[in-house]
Design a protein around this motif. Structure first.
Motif, PDB file in Angstrom:
ATOM      1  N   GLY A 148      68.527  86.004  66.121  1.00  0.00           N
ATOM      2  CA  GLY A 148      69.883  87.441  66.430  1.00  0.00           C
ATOM      3  C   GLY A 148      70.719  86.398  65.698  1.00  0.00           C
ATOM      4  N   LEU A 149      70.966  85.735  66.398  1.00  0.00           N
ATOM      5  CA  LEU A 149      72.249  84.113  66.095  1.00  0.00           C
ATOM      6  C   LEU A 149      72.284  83.928  64.324  1.00  0.00           C
ATOM      7  CD1 LEU A 149      72.802  81.916  69.297  1.00  0.00           C
ATOM      8  CD2 LEU A 149      74.855  83.374  67.973  1.00  0.00           C
ATOM      9  N   GLY A 150      70.722  83.063  63.775  1.00  0.00           N
ATOM     10  CA  GLY A 150      70.447  82.745  62.838  1.00  0.00           C
ATOM     11  C   GLY A 150      70.501  83.756  61.377  1.00  0.00           C
ATOM     12  N   ALA A 151      70.244  84.971  61.951  1.00  0.00           N
ATOM     13  CA  ALA A 151      70.400  85.898  61.601  1.00  0.00           C
ATOM     14  C   ALA A 151      71.857  86.942  60.870  1.00  0.00           C
ATOM     15  CB  ALA A 151      69.929  87.638  61.590  1.00  0.00           C
ATOM     16  N   ALA A 152      72.751  86.162  61.757  1.00  0.00           N
ATOM     17  CA  ALA A 152      74.189  86.395  61.644  1.00  0.00           C
ATOM     18  C   ALA A 152      74.688  84.910  61.298  1.00  0.00           C
ATOM     19  CB  ALA A 152      75.020  86.981  63.222  1.00  0.00           C
ATOM     20  N   GLY A 153      73.964  83.683  60.773  1.00  0.00           N
ATOM     21  CA  GLY A 153      75.065  83.062  60.270  1.00  0.00           C
ATOM     22  C   GLY A 153      75.614  82.391  61.978  1.00  0.00           C
ATOM     23  N   ILE A 154      75.438  82.239  62.583  1.00  0.00           N
ATOM     24  CA  ILE A 154      76.517  81.851  63.527  1.00  0.00           C
ATOM     25  C   ILE A 154      75.735  80.740  64.235  1.00  0.00           C
ATOM     26  CG2 ILE A 154      78.116  82.351  65.517  1.00  0.00           C
ATOM     27  CD1 ILE A 154      77.109  85.681  64.965  1.00  0.00           C
ATOM     28  N   LYS A 155      76.498  79.739  64.103  1.00  0.00           N
ATOM     29  CA  LYS A 155      76.101  78.700  65.447  1.00  0.00           C
ATOM     30  C   LYS A 155      76.238  78.621  66.788  1.00  0.00           C
ATOM     31  CE  LYS A 155      76.278  75.091  61.784  1.00  0.00           C
ATOM     32  NZ  LYS A 155      77.724  74.772  60.503  1.00  0.00           N
ATOM     33  N   ASP A 156      75.369  77.726  66.969  1.00  0.00           N
ATOM     34  CA  ASP A 156      75.414  78.426  69.032  1.00  0.00           C
ATOM     35  C   ASP A 156      76.552  77.900  69.034  1.00  0.00           C
ATOM     36  OD1 ASP A 156      72.646  78.821  69.151  1.00  0.00           O
ATOM     37  OD2 ASP A 156      71.973  76.797  70.436  1.00  0.00           O
ATOM     38  N   ASP A 157      78.024  76.909  68.528  1.00  0.00           N
ATOM     39  CA  ASP A 157      78.470  75.897  68.944  1.00  0.00           C
ATOM     40  C   ASP A 157      80.303  77.487  68.862  1.00  0.00           C
ATOM     41  OD1 ASP A 157      77.385  74.174  70.512  1.00  0.00           O
ATOM     42  OD2 ASP A 157      78.149  72.484  68.528  1.00  0.00           O
ATOM     43  N   GLU A 158      80.069  77.987  67.643  1.00  0.00           N
ATOM     44  CA  GLU A 158      80.738  78.950  66.848  1.00  0.00           C
ATOM     45  C   GLU A 158      80.354  80.627  67.738  1.00  0.00           C
ATOM     46  OE1 GLU A 158      80.203  77.892  62.442  1.00  0.00           O
ATOM     47  OE2 GLU A 158      78.661  79.457  63.073  1.00  0.00           O
ATOM     48  N   GLU A 159      79.551  80.199  68.309  1.00  0.00           N
ATOM     49  CA  GLU A 159      79.199  82.118  69.105  1.00  0.00           C
ATOM     50  C   GLU A 159      79.847  81.205  71.058  1.00  0.00           C
ATOM     51  OE1 GLU A 159      78.565  84.807  68.639  1.00  0.00           O
ATOM     52  OE2 GLU A 159      77.139  85.460  70.282  1.00  0.00           O
ATOM     53  N   LEU A 160      80.095  79.684  71.366  1.00  0.00           N
ATOM     54  CA  LEU A 160      80.004  80.008  72.622  1.00  0.00           C
ATOM     55  C   LEU A 160      82.102  80.250  72.517  1.00  0.00           C
ATOM     56  CD1 LEU A 160      78.282  76.515  74.309  1.00  0.00           C
ATOM     57  CD2 LEU A 160      78.685  79.439  75.073  1.00  0.00           C
ATOM     58  N   ALA A 161      81.970  79.138  71.400  1.00  0.00           N
ATOM     59  CA  ALA A 161      83.807  79.192  71.008  1.00  0.00           C
ATOM     60  C   ALA A 161      84.786  80.257  71.077  1.00  0.00           C
ATOM     61  CB  ALA A 161      84.035  78.629  69.441  1.00  0.00           C
ATOM     62  N   ARG A 162      83.736  81.382  70.725  1.00  0.00           N
ATOM     63  CA  ARG A 162      84.243  82.880  70.552  1.00  0.00           C
ATOM     64  C   ARG A 162      84.197  83.860  71.618  1.00  0.00           C
ATOM     65  NH1 ARG A 162      82.421  88.071  69.733  1.00  0.00           N
ATOM     66  NH2 ARG A 162      79.992  87.413  70.206  1.00  0.00           N
ATOM     67  N   ALA A 163      82.935  83.065  72.740  1.00  0.00           N
ATOM     68  CA  ALA A 163      83.209  83.663  74.020  1.00  0.00           C
ATOM     69  C   ALA A 163      84.381  83.196  74.876  1.00  0.00           C
ATOM     70  CB  ALA A 163      81.761  82.702  74.518  1.00  0.00           C
ATOM     71  N   GLN A 164      84.444  81.834  74.507  1.00  0.00           N
ATOM     72  CA  GLN A 164      85.816  80.893  75.173  1.00  0.00           C
ATOM     73  C   GLN A 164      87.576  81.880  74.721  1.00  0.00           C
ATOM     74  OE1 GLN A 164      84.739  77.140  73.527  1.00  0.00           O
ATOM     75  NE2 GLN A 164      84.156  76.913  76.160  1.00  0.00           N
ATOM     76  N   ALA A 165      87.240  81.987  73.502  1.00  0.00           N
ATOM     77  CA  ALA A 165      88.014  82.272  73.298  1.00  0.00           C
ATOM     78  C   ALA A 165      89.010  84.119  73.558  1.00  0.00           C
ATOM     79  CB  ALA A 165      88.312  82.592  71.871  1.00  0.00           C
ATOM     80  N   ILE A 166      87.626  84.815  73.458  1.00  0.00           N
ATOM     81  CA  ILE A 166      87.265  86.509  74.263  1.00  0.00           C
ATOM     82  C   ILE A 166      87.970  86.619  75.716  1.00  0.00           C
ATOM     83  CG2 ILE A 166      85.988  88.459  74.809  1.00  0.00           C
ATOM     84  CD1 ILE A 166      84.500  88.007  72.383  1.00  0.00           C
ATOM     85  N   MET A 167      87.584  85.695  76.407  1.00  0.00           N
ATOM     86  CA  MET A 167      87.953  85.702  77.819  1.00  0.00           C
ATOM     87  C   MET A 167      88.741  84.851  78.464  1.00  0.00           C
ATOM     88  SD  MET A 167      84.488  86.887  78.660  1.00  0.00           S
ATOM     89  CE  MET A 167      85.199  87.029  80.765  1.00  0.00           C
ATOM     90  N   ALA A 168      89.610  83.987  77.485  1.00  0.00           N
ATOM     91  CA  ALA A 168      91.053  83.757  77.442  1.00  0.00           C
ATOM     92  C   ALA A 168      91.938  84.788  77.864  1.00  0.00           C
ATOM     93  CB  ALA A 168      91.235  83.088  76.552  1.00  0.00           C
ATOM     94  N   LYS A 169      91.392  85.422  76.084  1.00  0.00           N
ATOM     95  CA  LYS A 169      92.977  86.599  76.320  1.00  0.00           C
ATOM     96  C   LYS A 169      92.580  88.235  77.058  1.00  0.00           C
ATOM     97  CE  LYS A 169      95.274  88.571  72.819  1.00  0.00           C
ATOM     98  NZ  LYS A 169      96.315  87.317  72.478  1.00  0.00           N
ATOM     99  N   LEU A 170      90.870  88.155  77.686  1.00  0.00           N
ATOM    100  CA  LEU A 170      91.389  89.507  78.677  1.00  0.00           C
ATOM    101  C   LEU A 170      91.565  88.799  79.856  1.00  0.00           C
ATOM    102  CD1 LEU A 170      87.223  90.247  77.690  1.00  0.00           C
ATOM    103  CD2 LEU A 170      88.754  91.110  77.274  1.00  0.00           C
ATOM    104  N   LYS A 171      91.874  87.407  80.016  1.00  0.00           N
ATOM    105  CA  LYS A 171      92.552  86.494  81.396  1.00  0.00           C
ATOM    106  C   LYS A 171      93.484  87.062  80.904  1.00  0.00           C
ATOM    107  CE  LYS A 171      91.710  83.706  84.621  1.00  0.00           C
ATOM    108  NZ  LYS A 171      91.290  82.572  84.645  1.00  0.00           N
ATOM    109  N   GLU A 172      94.007  87.724  80.215  1.00  0.00           N
ATOM    110  CA  GLU A 172      95.723  87.919  79.673  1.00  0.00           C
ATOM    111  C   GLU A 172      96.200  89.202  80.313  1.00  0.00           C
ATOM    112  OE1 GLU A 172      97.431  86.435  76.225  1.00  0.00           O
ATOM    113  OE2 GLU A 172      96.477  84.851  76.455  1.00  0.00           O
ATOM    114  N   THR A 173      94.765  90.157  79.258  1.00  0.00           N
ATOM    115  CA  THR A 173      95.107  91.487  79.239  1.00  0.00           C
ATOM    116  C   THR A 173      94.799  91.899  80.624  1.00  0.00           C
ATOM    117  OG1 THR A 173      93.231  92.129  78.347  1.00  0.00           O
ATOM    118  CG2 THR A 173      94.627  91.094  76.780  1.00  0.00           C
ATOM    119  N   GLY A 174      94.065  91.560  80.763  1.00  0.00           N
ATOM    120  CA  GLY A 174      93.476  92.125  82.421  1.00  0.00           C
ATOM    121  C   GLY A 174      92.361  93.313  82.430  1.00  0.00           C
ATOM    122  N   ALA A 175      91.747  93.377  81.348  1.00  0.00           N
ATOM    123  CA  ALA A 175      90.567  94.086  81.521  1.00  0.00           C
ATOM    124  C   ALA A 175      89.420  94.394  81.726  1.00  0.00           C
ATOM    125  CB  ALA A 175      90.005  94.432  79.442  1.00  0.00           C
ATOM    126  N   THR A 176      88.972  95.456  82.174  1.00  0.00           N
ATOM    127  CA  THR A 176      87.915  94.621  83.327  1.00  0.00           C
ATOM    128  C   THR A 176      86.597  95.009  82.738  1.00  0.00           C
ATOM    129  OG1 THR A 176      88.552  96.953  84.049  1.00  0.00           O
ATOM    130  CG2 THR A 176      86.722  96.239  84.887  1.00  0.00           C
TER     131      THR A 176
END
Lengths: 227, 376
Positions: free
Chosen positions: A127-155
């Motif tokens: 899936g990552l290969g098909a999307a052209g995403i490297k492992d590090d890039e996916e981890l970075a996206r995930a970290q950024a999303i989780m940081a933002k969700l902490k701010e917004t307080g979404a469930t």
């Protein structure tokens, strides 16, 4: 002598052109013991452990789910680009009257628009290969999303529905990012062979819904979001 | 009488021998043009040629039959492609089985059993593959050709150094220019392979085909095997079907990569309204680890080297000592096709393939039980 050599070479060329030998090939070392040597571990081989779900009981929830936490607007996204997010999309799509967005590669800036975020955790190299995403890039996206969700307080709902074969180093890293902010874990139980998720839920007083098969996500989504 | 020098006599004898070999091998090679018989069953209501949808194919080695199984009850439609790669036999055997035994009760089933007809007329070089194999049916043995992954170079030559996919500009190795599953959506005035792809794309457009399934096989060590590959517009259908199929077999759904062009599951989904799916089963005769590929091995899948590779954990599927036979591989295809129809709940109406044998029945009775007996 020269003629014999010429004839021999000509015959070799002819046989080489035919190249369709049917003779049973044999190993020079004979039949090897398939169990000898450094046999790799088959990730799809079943691992014995105590499962709470079964053919007869497909869904088991440990703890109490507070449905009032899961308000709209809802987003389904993927951490790891497996097809599990698409499975959740199909499942939630079969619950009538629910408006939601499915975006496998959502970014942190979009999180402000949602009150509930369902994260399909599980890395797929294909899936990552098909999307052209490297492992590090996916981890970075995930970290950024989780940081933002902490701010917004979404469930946050942590959904690991790919089973045992979806476990692995990157999947576990992604799960470890999501679990601290999750209000519910949905888990295909064969992925819990080391009790990682049930132990975490117990230690943190977090409700966890165990499912036996991926199709049970329809019932789980209906139980949580159905009117 | 003047005596002929011995070196001239030897040269003449060698020339005669070589000429005899060339004639013999030439006749053998040309015999691959003889098509295996297909016996249309009770569900077949019509037959067309692909050249109807790409007139530039008429009279060429790429023209091929389209079988129509119209239930007469309006509903959705499905196109099944077998023989995109004729060295992947479960794809076209499953397609032929549908032509000979299926009788839809709603909607329309279209089957193209030899999608790349030219590729049935040769083998892949240096593989030492058999030309034919047989499957036992109730009324005797049926023979089928074991072809090539790519269009016969006699029909399309030469290969370019680099294959540039026309609509995307994607570059691949030159030999891929003869691979039908890198040619979609095709070109009306392109190479033979592109014209075949164009004909199939046009057929789907003209008939507004609801679901298209391309049947393939892959090496047991390949990562996408025992899998459904789905275009994003068919992902829901693939997932719904997977939920039912998982109770009978180990199978996964994979997303069609958006950056890999020319394939059915990408281009047919992008260029037509069809829900494009592709299926892969495990075929030892295609892989890189097998021993001698005999006609028996093509059918039984039995191969001691693949068995050993499986024991070492080098494969992506479980490989038993008894092999993964063509009956099991066809059972996967046929069961999934049936499930796609059952799971489809879109606006085109229903499609029901009728009394299709179950996964267990096909394995228990063998795929030969679901093929017609050979004509006497």
């Amino acid at each position: 002598m020269k003629k014999f050599i010429v004839l021999f070479l000509a015959a070799c060329m002819l046989l080489g052109l035919a190249a369709c030998g049917r003779q049973e090939s044999t190993s020079p070392t004979g039949q090897a013991d398939p169990n000898a040597g450094t046999a790799a571990v088959d990730p799809s081989a079943p691992i014995e452990f105590d499962m709470q779900t079964s053919e007869e009981k497909h869904i088991v929830t440990i703890g109490t789910i507070d449905k009032s936490l899961f308000e709209g607007p809802i987003l389904i996204t993927s951490f790891g680009q497996s097809t599990d997010a698409s499975t959740l999309d199909t499942a939630l799509g079969r619950v009538s009257g629910v408006n939601y967005t499915y975006k496998a590669q959502a970014i942190a800036d979009e999180m402000a628009s949602y009150k509930t975020v369902i994260i399909a955790v599980g890395a797929s190299t294909k899936g990552l290969g098909a999307a052209g995403i490297k492992d590090d890039e996916e981890l970075a996206r995930a970290q950024a999303i989780m940081a933002k969700l902490k701010e917004t307080g979404a469930t946050v709902i942590c959904a690991h529905i790919g089973g045992q074969t979806r476990r692995g180093a990157l999947s576990d890293k992604l799960a470890d990012l999501v679990l601290p902010q999750a209000k519910l874990i949905i888990l295909k139980e064969d992925a819990n062979f080391d009790y990682k998720f049930t132990k975490y839920a117990e230690a943190n007083n977090l409700p966890i819904t165990l499912i036996f098969a991926a199709k049970d996500t329809v019932q789980v989504m209906n139980d949580i979001f159905g009117k | 009488m003047k005596k002929i020098p011995r070196h001239i006599l030897t040269a003449c004898l060698l020339c005669v021998f070589v000429a005899a070999m060339v004639v013999y091998l030439g006749i053998t090679f040309r015999s691959a043009k003889e098509k295996e018989p297909i016996y249309p069953g009770p569900g077949v209501t019509g037959q067309e040629m692909l050249s109807k949808y790409c007139p530039n194919l008429e009279g060429s080695a790429g023209d091929t039959e389209i079988y129509i199984l119209d239930s007469g009850v309006p509903g959705a439609s499905m196109l099944v492609l077998g023989g995109t790669h004729p060295n992947e036999p479960s794809g076209y055997i499953a397609a032929i089985s549908l032509i000979e035994t299926a009788k839809p009760t709603s909607g329309i089933l279209y089957v193209i059993p030899r999608a790349n007809a030219s590729a049935f007329t040769c083998n892949d070089p240096q593989e030492g593959s058999p030309m034919r194999f047989t499957i036992q049916t109730a009324g005797g043995d049926r023979w089928f050709r074991f072809g090539s992954r790519a269009t016969n170079p006699i029909d399309q030559w030469p290969d370019s150094e680099v294959y540039v996919h026309a609509s995307s500009g994607q570059t691949l190795s030159g030999s891929e220019i003869r691979n039908l599953n890198r040619a979609y959506p095709g070109r009306q005035d392109g190479t033979l392979t592109e014209r075949v792809a164009y004909g199939i794309t046009q057929f789907i457009k003209e008939h507004n085909v609801t679901i298209t399934v391309d049947l393939h096989e892959a090496s047991p060590e390949y990562t996408t095997v025992n899998a459904i590959v789905a275009h994003e517009n068919a992902m829901n259908l693939a997932t719904l079907s997977l939920w039912e199929l998982e109770e009978q077999m180990k199978i996964t759904v994979e997303a069609s990569p958006k950056n890999l062009h020319g394939l059915t599951h990408r281009e047919l989904g992008d260029y037509t309204n069809t829900m494009a799916l592709l299926m892969e089963t495990a075929n030892a005769s295609q892989g890189r680890l097998h021993g001698t590929v005999t006609p028996e091995m093509v059918v039984t899948g039995e191969d001691k080297f693949y068995y050993r590779a499986g024991q070492y954990g080098a494969l992506t599927v479980e490989y038993p000592a008894t092999g993964i036979g063509i009956s099991e591989r066809c059972a996967r295809h046929i069961t999934a096709l049936n499930e796609f129809c059952r799971s489809y709940d879109g606006t085109a109406g229903s499609i029901d393939l009728g009394n299709i044998p179950s996964y267990k029945e096909i394995i228990a009775n063998g795929i030969g039980a679901y093929l017609a007996s050979p004509a006497k």
